[in-house]
Every structure is written in C-alpha cells, then in structure tokens.
Design a protein around this motif. Structure first.
Motif, PDB file in Angstrom:
ATOM      1  N   GLY A  14       0.784  -1.237   0.000  1.00 12.21           N
ATOM      2  CA  GLY A  14       0.000   0.000   0.000  1.00 12.21           C
ATOM      3  C   GLY A  14       0.811   1.280   0.000  1.00 12.21           C
ATOM      4  O   GLY A  14       0.273   2.350  -0.244  1.00 12.21           O
ATOM      5  N   GLU A  15       2.105   1.172   0.276  1.00 10.54           N
ATOM      6  CA  GLU A  15       2.958   2.361   0.261  1.00 10.54           C
ATOM      7  C   GLU A  15       4.415   1.950   0.199  1.00 10.54           C
ATOM      8  O   GLU A  15       4.768   0.822   0.496  1.00 10.54           O
ATOM      9  CB  GLU A  15       2.727   3.233   1.494  1.00 10.54           C
ATOM     10  N   ALA A  16       5.238   2.908  -0.202  1.00  9.71           N
ATOM     11  CA  ALA A  16       6.686   2.695  -0.201  1.00  9.71           C
ATOM     12  C   ALA A  16       7.295   3.699   0.760  1.00  9.71           C
ATOM     13  O   ALA A  16       7.000   4.891   0.685  1.00  9.71           O
ATOM     14  CB  ALA A  16       7.250   2.896  -1.608  1.00  9.71           C
ATOM     15  N   ARG A  17       8.106   3.193   1.679  1.00 10.09           N
ATOM     16  CA  ARG A  17       8.778   4.064   2.647  1.00 10.09           C
ATOM     17  C   ARG A  17      10.284   3.895   2.493  1.00 10.09           C
ATOM     18  O   ARG A  17      10.756   2.902   1.951  1.00 10.09           O
ATOM     19  CB  ARG A  17       8.360   3.688   4.067  1.00 10.09           C
ATOM     20  N   VAL A  18      11.020   4.865   2.989  1.00  9.29           N
ATOM     21  CA  VAL A  18      12.482   4.835   2.894  1.00  9.29           C
ATOM     22  C   VAL A  18      13.029   3.547   3.490  1.00  9.29           C
ATOM     23  O   VAL A  18      13.884   2.882   2.882  1.00  9.29           O
ATOM     24  CB  VAL A  18      13.102   6.081   3.565  1.00  9.29           C
ATOM     25  N   VAL A  19      12.548   3.166   4.663  1.00 12.69           N
ATOM     26  CA  VAL A  19      13.046   1.961   5.329  1.00 12.69           C
ATOM     27  C   VAL A  19      12.806   0.719   4.468  1.00 12.69           C
ATOM     28  O   VAL A  19      13.660  -0.165   4.385  1.00 12.69           O
ATOM     29  CB  VAL A  19      12.444   1.809   6.748  1.00 12.69           C
ATOM     30  N   ASP A  20      11.646   0.664   3.796  1.00  9.26           N
ATOM     31  CA  ASP A  20      11.336  -0.483   2.943  1.00  9.26           C
ATOM     32  C   ASP A  20      12.247  -0.530   1.723  1.00  9.26           C
ATOM     33  O   ASP A  20      12.709  -1.595   1.325  1.00  9.26           O
ATOM     34  CB  ASP A  20       9.879  -0.431   2.489  1.00  9.26           C
ATOM     35  N   LEU A  21      12.493   0.634   1.120  1.00 12.48           N
ATOM     36  CA  LEU A  21      13.383   0.692  -0.038  1.00 12.48           C
ATOM     37  C   LEU A  21      14.804   0.306   0.351  1.00 12.48           C
ATOM     38  O   LEU A  21      15.473  -0.435  -0.370  1.00 12.48           O
ATOM     39  CB  LEU A  21      13.377   2.082  -0.660  1.00 12.48           C
ATOM     40  N   ALA A  22      15.268   0.816   1.486  1.00  7.69           N
ATOM     41  CA  ALA A  22      16.624   0.496   1.949  1.00  7.69           C
ATOM     42  C   ALA A  22      16.780  -1.012   2.132  1.00  7.69           C
ATOM     43  O   ALA A  22      17.762  -1.608   1.680  1.00  7.69           O
ATOM     44  CB  ALA A  22      16.932   1.235   3.245  1.00  7.69           C
ATOM     45  N   ARG A  23      15.803  -1.623   2.763  1.00  7.42           N
ATOM     46  CA  ARG A  23      15.847  -3.067   3.007  1.00  7.42           C
ATOM     47  C   ARG A  23      15.809  -3.836   1.686  1.00  7.42           C
ATOM     48  O   ARG A  23      16.598  -4.744   1.463  1.00  7.42           O
ATOM     49  CB  ARG A  23      14.674  -3.474   3.898  1.00  7.42           C
ATOM     50  N   ARG A  24      14.890  -3.458   0.826  1.00 11.84           N
ATOM     51  CA  ARG A  24      14.698  -4.172  -0.432  1.00 11.84           C
ATOM     52  C   ARG A  24      15.904  -4.052  -1.367  1.00 11.84           C
ATOM     53  O   ARG A  24      16.276  -5.008  -2.049  1.00 11.84           O
ATOM     54  CB  ARG A  24      13.451  -3.650  -1.135  1.00 11.84           C
ATOM     55  N   LEU A  25      16.504  -2.872  -1.403  1.00 13.33           N
ATOM     56  CA  LEU A  25      17.614  -2.623  -2.330  1.00 13.33           C
ATOM     57  C   LEU A  25      18.987  -2.866  -1.701  1.00 13.33           C
ATOM     58  O   LEU A  25      20.008  -2.788  -2.375  1.00 13.33           O
ATOM     59  CB  LEU A  25      17.523  -1.197  -2.878  1.00 13.33           C
ATOM     60  N   GLY A  26      19.009  -3.147  -0.401  1.00 13.46           N
ATOM     61  CA  GLY A  26      20.261  -3.443   0.274  1.00 13.46           C
ATOM     62  C   GLY A  26      21.192  -2.250   0.388  1.00 13.46           C
ATOM     63  O   GLY A  26      22.406  -2.384   0.242  1.00 13.46           O
ATOM     64  N   VAL A  27      20.603  -1.084   0.643  1.00 15.13           N
ATOM     65  CA  VAL A  27      21.390   0.146   0.784  1.00 15.13           C
ATOM     66  C   VAL A  27      20.998   0.837   2.092  1.00 15.13           C
ATOM     67  O   VAL A  27      20.058   0.425   2.766  1.00 15.13           O
ATOM     68  CB  VAL A  27      21.170   1.104  -0.412  1.00 15.13           C
ATOM     69  N   THR A  28      21.702   1.907   2.419  1.00 12.84           N
ATOM     70  CA  THR A  28      21.400   2.645   3.650  1.00 12.84           C
ATOM     71  C   THR A  28      20.269   3.643   3.420  1.00 12.84           C
ATOM     72  O   THR A  28      19.945   3.988   2.284  1.00 12.84           O
ATOM     73  CB  THR A  28      22.637   3.422   4.139  1.00 12.84           C
ATOM     74  N   HIS A  29      19.715   4.115   4.532  1.00 10.43           N
ATOM     75  CA  HIS A  29      18.665   5.138   4.467  1.00 10.43           C
ATOM     76  C   HIS A  29      19.200   6.412   3.803  1.00 10.43           C
ATOM     77  O   HIS A  29      18.483   7.075   3.058  1.00 10.43           O
ATOM     78  CB  HIS A  29      18.157   5.491   5.876  1.00 10.43           C
ATOM     79  N   VAL A  30      20.459   6.726   4.085  1.00  8.49           N
ATOM     80  CA  VAL A  30      21.079   7.915   3.508  1.00  8.49           C
ATOM     81  C   VAL A  30      21.121   7.797   1.981  1.00  8.49           C
ATOM     82  O   VAL A  30      20.791   8.740   1.259  1.00  8.49           O
ATOM     83  CB  VAL A  30      22.494   8.135   4.088  1.00  8.49           C
ATOM     84  N   THR A  31      21.503   6.626   1.502  1.00  2.00           N
ATOM     85  CA  THR A  31      21.558   6.390   0.054  1.00  2.00           C
ATOM     86  C   THR A  31      20.172   6.534  -0.561  1.00  2.00           C
ATOM     87  O   THR A  31      20.008   7.157  -1.613  1.00  2.00           O
ATOM     88  CB  THR A  31      22.146   4.995  -0.245  1.00  2.00           C
ATOM     89  N   VAL A  32      19.169   5.965   0.094  1.00  2.00           N
ATOM     90  CA  VAL A  32      17.803   6.072  -0.407  1.00  2.00           C
ATOM     91  C   VAL A  32      17.377   7.538  -0.470  1.00  2.00           C
ATOM     92  O   VAL A  32      16.845   7.994  -1.484  1.00  2.00           O
ATOM     93  CB  VAL A  32      16.810   5.256   0.451  1.00  2.00           C
ATOM     94  N   ASN A  33      17.622   8.284   0.589  1.00  2.00           N
ATOM     95  CA  ASN A  33      17.218   9.694   0.608  1.00  2.00           C
ATOM     96  C   ASN A  33      17.912  10.502  -0.478  1.00  2.00           C
ATOM     97  O   ASN A  33      17.280  11.344  -1.133  1.00  2.00           O
ATOM     98  CB  ASN A  33      17.459  10.315   1.983  1.00  2.00           C
ATOM     99  N   ARG A  34      19.187  10.265  -0.693  1.00  2.00           N
ATOM    100  CA  ARG A  34      19.920  10.972  -1.758  1.00  2.00           C
ATOM    101  C   ARG A  34      19.357  10.622  -3.130  1.00  2.00           C
ATOM    102  O   ARG A  34      19.182  11.486  -3.987  1.00  2.00           O
ATOM    103  CB  ARG A  34      21.398  10.630  -1.701  1.00  2.00           C
ATOM    104  N   THR A  35      19.093   9.347  -3.331  1.00  3.43           N
ATOM    105  CA  THR A  35      18.564   8.910  -4.623  1.00  3.43           C
ATOM    106  C   THR A  35      17.161   9.448  -4.848  1.00  3.43           C
ATOM    107  O   THR A  35      16.818   9.879  -5.950  1.00  3.43           O
ATOM    108  CB  THR A  35      18.586   7.376  -4.724  1.00  3.43           C
TER     109      THR A  35
END
Length: 119
Positions: free
Chosen positions: A20-41
């Motif tokens: 139902g939604e995409a959150r930074v924490v979910d993207l970080a986990r799924r893509l195997g990167v840090t929260h910082v990387t997700v936020n920059r991207t």
C-alpha cells in the motif's frame, strides 16, 4: 544513474502494490542500501520528476515514474520469460534478468517478445 532510477521506481511500484505504500526503510531493506543512500537517490528522482516525497511520509510515483516503472516491469518480465523458455531455472532467470534488463536494446527485446509469441 539510469539503472538506479529504474530499480528505484520499480521497487516503489512493487511496494505500493504489495503493502500500500513505499517508505524509505522499505526501499533500503529491499535494495540493500542505507537510508542515507535512499534519501539521496529519492532527491535525484524527485528532481527528475519521477517521485513525490514529503518528510516522514510515503513515497509516491508521478505519472512519469509510473510510466518508467511499467516499462521496467515489462522489460523484466520479457527477459525472465525468454530465459525460462530456454530452460533456465526460475531462480537463475530472475537473477540474470536483473542485470540484462538494464542493458537489453529495444531491438533485442523486440526479438525476445516475437520469439515468446511464437512459443
């Protein structure tokens, strides 16, 4: 940069459908990167017009983001189906498609699709 954008919009679309939604924490986990990387991207994707984000809220695809995610999904599914038609296992086809889908030319993808229709 293009591969990263494709991976992110595809992941955002998948998460939105699945939970139902995409959150930074979910993207970080799924893509195997840090929260910082997700936020920059995400900042780059927002600048490119693919996503809308607000602090402490879910991430939403724009219409351009939805189009890109759809194209990525179609390419991925086509590559997986083609590899499977060659007798490659589901697991290997999924793993290999992750790399191939970003580099397959429109001409090659069209041939894959024609072969699949003949099968």
């Amino acid at each position: 940069a293009s591969e990263t954008a494709q991976d992110y919009v595809e992941a955002i679309a998948d998460l939105t459908v699945a939970v139902g939604e995409a959150r930074v924490v979910d993207l970080a986990r799924r893509l195997g990167v840090t929260h910082v990387t997700v936020n920059r991207t995400l900042a780059r994707l927002q600048q490119a017009g693919y996503v809308n984000t607000k602090p402490y809220r879910a991430i939403f695809l724009t219409s351009a983001g939805h189009r890109l995610a759809g194209e990525c999904k179609r390419r991925h599914e086509t590559v997986v189906a083609f590899l499977r038609s060659l007798g490659i296992s589901e697991k290997a086809a999924e793993m290999d498609a992750e790399g191939i889908e970003h580099h397959v030319s429109p001409e090659t993808l069209a041939v894959f699709e024609r072969r699949l229709r003949k099968s």
